[in-house]
Design a protein around this motif. Structure first.
Motif, mmCIF file in Angstrom:
data_model
loop_
_atom_site.group_PDB
_atom_site.id
_atom_site.type_symbol
_atom_site.label_atom_id
_atom_site.label_comp_id
_atom_site.label_asym_id
_atom_site.label_seq_id
_atom_site.Cartn_x
_atom_site.Cartn_y
_atom_site.Cartn_z
ATOM 1 N N LEU A 98 48.095 43.624 46.293
ATOM 2 C CA LEU A 98 47.196 42.785 45.503
ATOM 3 C C LEU A 98 47.584 42.794 44.049
ATOM 4 N N GLN A 99 47.854 43.986 43.565
ATOM 5 C CA GLN A 99 48.206 44.170 42.170
ATOM 6 C C GLN A 99 49.463 43.367 41.840
ATOM 7 N N LEU A 102 48.536 39.713 41.677
ATOM 8 C CA LEU A 102 47.778 39.425 40.461
ATOM 9 C C LEU A 102 48.696 39.453 39.246
ATOM 10 N N VAL A 140 49.231 36.476 36.582
ATOM 11 C CA VAL A 140 48.924 36.610 35.172
ATOM 12 C C VAL A 140 50.180 36.430 34.323
ATOM 13 N N LEU A 180 46.130 30.527 43.610
ATOM 14 C CA LEU A 180 44.886 30.619 44.373
ATOM 15 C C LEU A 180 44.741 29.431 45.301
ATOM 16 N N HIS A 188 48.588 39.005 53.109
ATOM 17 C CA HIS A 188 48.032 40.358 53.080
ATOM 18 C C HIS A 188 46.659 40.335 53.710
ATOM 19 N N ALA A 197 40.885 43.255 50.460
ATOM 20 C CA ALA A 197 40.832 43.506 49.027
ATOM 21 C C ALA A 197 40.113 44.832 48.778
ATOM 22 N N HIS A 216 41.313 32.738 49.701
ATOM 23 C CA HIS A 216 42.383 33.465 49.037
ATOM 24 C C HIS A 216 41.845 34.268 47.855
ATOM 25 N N SER A 217 40.942 33.678 47.123
ATOM 26 C CA SER A 217 40.345 34.381 45.989
ATOM 27 C C SER A 217 39.571 35.616 46.454
ATOM 28 N N ARG A 218 38.852 35.470 47.556
ATOM 29 C CA ARG A 218 38.105 36.601 48.101
ATOM 30 C C ARG A 218 39.061 37.704 48.545
ATOM 31 N N GLU A 219 40.179 37.308 49.145
ATOM 32 C CA GLU A 219 41.170 38.296 49.574
ATOM 33 C C GLU A 219 41.709 39.072 48.384
ATOM 34 N N LEU A 220 41.770 38.393 47.251
ATOM 35 C CA LEU A 220 42.233 39.065 46.038
ATOM 36 C C LEU A 220 41.112 39.856 45.370
ATOM 37 N N GLY A 221 39.931 39.805 45.940
ATOM 38 C CA GLY A 221 38.840 40.647 45.474
ATOM 39 C C GLY A 221 37.980 40.047 44.380
ATOM 40 N N PHE A 222 38.147 38.774 44.089
ATOM 41 C CA PHE A 222 37.261 38.142 43.111
ATOM 42 C C PHE A 222 35.878 37.991 43.720
ATOM 43 N N ALA A 250 41.552 36.787 35.871
ATOM 44 C CA ALA A 250 42.627 37.422 36.635
ATOM 45 C C ALA A 250 43.015 38.761 36.013
ATOM 46 N N LYS A 251 43.053 38.765 34.696
ATOM 47 C CA LYS A 251 43.418 40.014 34.006
ATOM 48 C C LYS A 251 42.374 41.094 34.231
ATOM 49 N N ARG A 300 40.427 41.356 36.771
ATOM 50 C CA ARG A 300 40.578 41.806 38.150
ATOM 51 C C ARG A 300 41.769 42.745 38.282
ATOM 52 N N LEU A 301 42.835 42.409 37.582
ATOM 53 C CA LEU A 301 44.036 43.235 37.619
ATOM 54 C C LEU A 301 43.734 44.641 37.106
ATOM 55 N N VAL A 331 41.738 46.504 39.672
ATOM 56 C CA VAL A 331 42.575 46.944 40.785
ATOM 57 C C VAL A 331 43.387 48.171 40.369
ATOM 58 N N ALA A 332 43.914 48.137 39.159
ATOM 59 C CA ALA A 332 44.696 49.274 38.673
ATOM 60 C C ALA A 332 43.836 50.535 38.629
ATOM 61 N N LYS A 344 41.203 51.128 40.418
ATOM 62 C CA LYS A 344 40.896 51.542 41.781
ATOM 63 C C LYS A 344 42.082 52.262 42.433
#
Lengths: 143, 143
Positions: A105-106, A109, A113, A130, A139, A142, B56-62, B88-89, B91-92, B95-96, B98
């Motif tokens: 994911l990272q 993203l 970005v 997106l 993948h 999330a 796709h956005s949900r998969e990316l965790g938004f 996006a930033k 979220r990035l 994710v980092a 996490k």
DNA sequence: CTTGCTCCTATAGCCACTGGAGGATGTACG
DNA sequence: CGTACATCCTCCAGTGGCTATAGGAGCAAG
């Protein structure tokens, strides 16, 4: 003389919030303690330990069911710890999977970005990626 | 002749389950489509695209709020993509964080599992570490 | 005795869905 | 044209693990 710790002190001592302690009692994770005449819960040090155990387990991401099992194991020290071992191993595998998933994911993203031209939405790589899933690898989850 | 795609086909085409599509309509993430005389939802290809974007956005965790914003941005291609970039930033960064948290978790779980003597609970490092938080470094979240 | 803190119950809300009941609609085939 | 069957509809309840609020009661210090 008064033994019997109030819920607030137990909360402080264990790091578990008061409503959460009551919730744990409700779902049967923590035994219902005796009460004062006025109806207030009175705990002892064992309860603080139990709640600390629960909190730490939650921090490690074990779910309530697993914690039930772990607590039950803790209460029977003469048994084999194979079950505890298995639960911890399962959680470890889960964490490894999640790290892998998040790392993918990272990467995606980052590509989004970094590819962003900081111009108009029209040419924005964030929105573009997106919108079109084919522009990235597949993948699973999330979080 | 019949334009108007049934919800089942939309679900197949977008990868979003039928109840989830209806849920998205309910919360206002997807516009309510026209209906047949019998009351069935009829979609078009734009809807499939929108749902793919959402998936796709949900998969990316938004989260849903962020997706609302991203969708709104997509609809106005002449605007600056600074907002999309910021989302996006954010979220990035999340994710980092996490990943870092999970990596610490992984280390602790590994120590637990590797320290396990596979004997009785009495001497089990898994239970021991869970019971006594001081035996490990402090950390924050799980998941 | 009164102030103010802590505690009580009960209930609802959070997020993002998911599933089931019970019924209506649309279609393919004989 | 009838019927079998797939697909769809709405409404409601449940998931996990809490968290928050309302409206009250208990209890210790001054």
């Amino acid at each position: 003389m008064s033994h019997g710790i109030a819920i607030g002190k137990v909360s402080e001592g264990s790091g578990v919030k008061i409503p959460t302690i009551r919730y744990y009692e409700q779902i049967g994770l923590l035994p219902a303690p005796p009460r004062t005449e006025g109806g207030r819960r009175t705990y002892d040090h064992k309860d603080i330990e139990r709640l600390s155990f629960i909190r730490h387990s939650r921090e490690l991401g074990f779910d309530i069911d697993q914690i039930q099992t772990l607590l039950a194991l803790q209460d029977r020290p003469d048994q084999s710890c194979a079950d505890a071992d298995a639960i911890a191993k399962a959680r470890l595998a889960e964490v490894a999977r999640k790290i892998a998933s998040l790392t993918a994911l990272q990467a995606e993203l980052k590509r989004m970005v970094e590819g962003c031209s900081h111009g108009r939405v029209e040419t924005c790589r964030v929105i573009e990626i997106l919108a079109d899933h084919d522009k990235c690898k597949h993948h699973q989850q999330a979080n």
